[in-house]
Design a protein around this motif. Structure first.
Motif, mmCIF file in Angstrom:
data_model
loop_
_atom_site.group_PDB
_atom_site.id
_atom_site.type_symbol
_atom_site.label_atom_id
_atom_site.label_comp_id
_atom_site.label_asym_id
_atom_site.label_seq_id
_atom_site.Cartn_x
_atom_site.Cartn_y
_atom_site.Cartn_z
ATOM 1 N N ARG A 146 0.824 -1.212 0.000
ATOM 2 C CA ARG A 146 0.000 0.000 0.000
ATOM 3 C C ARG A 146 0.868 1.277 0.000
ATOM 4 N N TYR A 147 2.082 1.162 0.501
ATOM 5 C CA TYR A 147 2.922 2.345 0.685
ATOM 6 C C TYR A 147 3.849 2.638 -0.496
ATOM 7 N N LEU A 148 3.820 1.797 -1.529
ATOM 8 C CA LEU A 148 4.672 2.037 -2.681
ATOM 9 C C LEU A 148 4.211 3.274 -3.447
ATOM 10 N N LYS A 149 5.168 4.085 -3.875
ATOM 11 C CA LYS A 149 4.834 5.309 -4.608
ATOM 12 C C LYS A 149 4.141 4.999 -5.934
ATOM 13 N N ILE A 150 4.511 3.885 -6.562
ATOM 14 C CA ILE A 150 3.882 3.560 -7.848
ATOM 15 C C ILE A 150 2.426 3.168 -7.658
ATOM 16 N N VAL A 151 2.091 2.592 -6.507
ATOM 17 C CA VAL A 151 0.695 2.256 -6.214
ATOM 18 C C VAL A 151 -0.101 3.543 -5.995
ATOM 19 N N THR A 152 0.469 4.445 -5.218
ATOM 20 C CA THR A 152 -0.187 5.747 -4.994
ATOM 21 C C THR A 152 -0.413 6.478 -6.309
ATOM 22 N N LYS A 153 0.611 6.465 -7.176
ATOM 23 C CA LYS A 153 0.516 7.149 -8.465
ATOM 24 C C LYS A 153 -0.550 6.514 -9.348
ATOM 25 N N ALA A 154 -0.592 5.203 -9.377
ATOM 26 C CA ALA A 154 -1.586 4.507 -10.210
ATOM 27 C C ALA A 154 -3.003 4.872 -9.782
ATOM 28 N N ILE A 155 -3.233 4.903 -8.478
ATOM 29 C CA ILE A 155 -4.561 5.262 -7.970
ATOM 30 C C ILE A 155 -4.905 6.697 -8.355
ATOM 31 N N GLU A 156 -3.918 7.594 -8.289
ATOM 32 C CA GLU A 156 -4.143 8.990 -8.689
ATOM 33 C C GLU A 156 -4.475 9.083 -10.175
ATOM 34 N N LEU A 157 -3.721 8.367 -11.002
ATOM 35 C CA LEU A 157 -3.930 8.425 -12.449
ATOM 36 C C LEU A 157 -5.292 7.880 -12.865
ATOM 37 N N LEU A 158 -5.785 6.914 -12.103
ATOM 38 C CA LEU A 158 -7.039 6.261 -12.478
ATOM 39 C C LEU A 158 -8.253 6.852 -11.762
ATOM 40 N N HIS A 159 -8.035 7.931 -11.047
ATOM 41 C CA HIS A 159 -9.140 8.543 -10.300
ATOM 42 C C HIS A 159 -10.310 8.881 -11.237
ATOM 43 N N GLY A 160 -11.497 8.435 -10.843
ATOM 44 C CA GLY A 160 -12.687 8.718 -11.639
ATOM 45 C C GLY A 160 -12.974 7.708 -12.723
ATOM 46 N N ARG A 161 -12.058 6.754 -12.952
ATOM 47 C CA ARG A 161 -12.280 5.720 -13.970
ATOM 48 C C ARG A 161 -12.678 4.405 -13.290
ATOM 49 N N LYS A 162 -13.565 3.682 -13.901
ATOM 50 C CA LYS A 162 -13.941 2.380 -13.378
ATOM 51 C C LYS A 162 -12.878 1.351 -13.753
ATOM 52 N N ILE A 163 -12.360 0.657 -12.753
ATOM 53 C CA ILE A 163 -11.409 -0.413 -13.011
ATOM 54 C C ILE A 163 -12.181 -1.665 -13.429
ATOM 55 N N LEU A 164 -11.820 -2.188 -14.587
ATOM 56 C CA LEU A 164 -12.540 -3.316 -15.169
ATOM 57 C C LEU A 164 -11.935 -4.653 -14.756
ATOM 58 N N LEU A 165 -10.600 -4.683 -14.702
ATOM 59 C CA LEU A 165 -9.908 -5.962 -14.516
ATOM 60 C C LEU A 165 -8.548 -5.730 -13.870
ATOM 61 N N LEU A 166 -8.185 -6.623 -12.955
ATOM 62 C CA LEU A 166 -6.826 -6.686 -12.412
ATOM 63 C C LEU A 166 -6.228 -8.040 -12.771
ATOM 64 N N GLN A 167 -4.980 -8.027 -13.217
ATOM 65 C CA GLN A 167 -4.257 -9.270 -13.479
ATOM 66 C C GLN A 167 -2.950 -9.209 -12.691
ATOM 67 N N LEU A 168 -2.769 -10.147 -11.775
ATOM 68 C CA LEU A 168 -1.625 -10.101 -10.870
ATOM 69 C C LEU A 168 -0.780 -11.362 -10.978
ATOM 70 N N GLN A 169 0.523 -11.201 -10.721
ATOM 71 C CA GLN A 169 1.441 -12.334 -10.639
ATOM 72 C C GLN A 169 2.408 -12.113 -9.478
ATOM 73 N N TYR A 170 2.679 -13.184 -8.763
ATOM 74 C CA TYR A 170 3.726 -13.166 -7.737
ATOM 75 C C TYR A 170 4.538 -14.446 -7.939
ATOM 76 N N LEU A 171 5.812 -14.292 -8.286
ATOM 77 C CA LEU A 171 6.652 -15.437 -8.653
ATOM 78 C C LEU A 171 7.902 -15.463 -7.786
ATOM 79 N N CYS A 172 8.201 -16.622 -7.227
ATOM 80 C CA CYS A 172 9.462 -16.800 -6.507
ATOM 81 C C CYS A 172 9.804 -18.286 -6.467
#
Length: 329
Positions: A125-151
């Motif tokens: 939650r504290y990553l700057k890129i997450v904060t920026k993404a939320i700011e950029l998408l303000h007012g837009r409906k999010i349709l889909l999230l696609q996530l990967q976590y690999l290790c």
């Protein structure tokens, strides 16, 4: 300026990261620490120069503290938080908030009754890129999230603590690690999950009495506002990466959570954002907590009450994989 006096309960594992980060915050003095494992405790006490205790009750009675870091196993949350609540000592606790949502609810009542300040360590939650993404998408409906976590935690040479592989103790891949990404889904969407379906596999490393967690999972979800989420998490990849791709109206963003890079397109305009992040992945969550205690300006992005909702998603995921069905939350 007078320094905040801090203590830590639980000095193994992730505590080492937080102890290192405390040293980077000039306004905090680490006073004391507690652990039932005296070898780990004494090693940490020598390394970070704090007074060691083997009983947190004794430590909290003897030391005057401004906050406590709680880095115990998730089964040891209620009692130390309740003790801190009685003394009015703010708490930064590692995730998950408890071993189950029922216990978390009991802890929440204690916290609310004493108006205790508690921050839960959901680090993405504290990553700057997450904060920026939320700011950029303000007012837009999010349709889909696609996530990967690999290790590569399932490769023998990469295995660390045995408890990570015992789902009944740590929560395994989902309860210990994927919980971060499930929480991030809620945070980015600013919405709750209403349906979840999980498929798991152990192809490379079959389950044994000591390895009871899945090595790979595919998690499909639907939010209350009908956004869809597709999430792949595996311990069979030699490498360490986590990504989130966000599809919104006239927008697509890709976040590299470990690379710290945000790219994409919004209204036909290319986006590229690579900010200088904090000294370590976990620094900002602790720094913001400290600043909140100092002057009220720091941001606590995961309250205890909110963290319970992520815990409920995790439990839904566990129920789905165990019963091979879609679970409604």
């Amino acid at each position: 300026m007078k320094k905040l006096r801090a203590g830590i309960i639980g000095t193994g594992g992730i505590a080492g990261v937080h102890l290192s980060n405390i040293k980077l915050i000039d306004s905090v003095e680490l006073v004391c620490g507690c652990d039932i494992k005296e070898d780990i405790l004494n090693r940490r006490a020598k390394e970070f120069n704090f007074k060691p205790y083997t009983f947190y009750e004794e430590m909290l009675n003897k030391e005057k503290l401004d906050f406590v870091l709680l880095c115990t196993h998730q089964t040891v949350r209620k009692e130390p938080i309740a003790f801190c609540a009685e003394k009015g000592i703010p708490v930064f606790t590692e995730k998950p908030p408890a071993s189950d949502s029922k216990t978390a609810g009991e802890i929440e009542k204690i916290i609310k009754s004493k108006n205790l300040t508690v921050s839960v360590g959901f680090v993405f939650r504290y990553l700057k890129i997450v904060t920026k993404a939320i700011e950029l998408l303000h007012g837009r409906k999010i349709l889909l999230l696609q996530l990967q976590y690999l290790c590569g935690m399932m490769y023998p040479e990469s295995r660390s603590k045995d408890i990570f592989y015992r789902k009944e103790i740590s929560g395994g891949l989902i309860g210990d690690q994927a919980i971060h990404m499930l929480d991030l889904c809620r945070y980015i969407l600013q919405d709750e999950i209403k349906e979840i379906q999980v498929f798991g596999a152990n192809v490379m490393q079959p389950k044994t009495k000591d390895i009871t967690t899945e090595e790979s999972v595919v998690i499909n979800m639907r939010s209350q506002k009908d956004s869809l989420i597709s999430y792949l998490h595996t311990w069979t990849h030699r490498g360490f990466e986590a990504t989130v791709e966000i599809f919104a109206s006239d927008a697509k963003l890709l976040l590299g959570l470990f690379s710290g890079k945000l790219t994409g397109v919004i209204d036909g305009v290319e986006i590229s954002y690579s900010p200088e992040e904090s000294p370590s992945l976990h620094f900002s969550e602790l720094y913001e907590f400290v600043k909140h205690l100092e002057n009220g300006k720091g941001k606590i992005l995961s309250t205890y009450s909110d963290s319970i909702k992520t815990m409920e998603v995790v439990e839904g995921a566990m129920k789905s994989i165990d019963n091979n069905k879609i679970v409604k939350l």
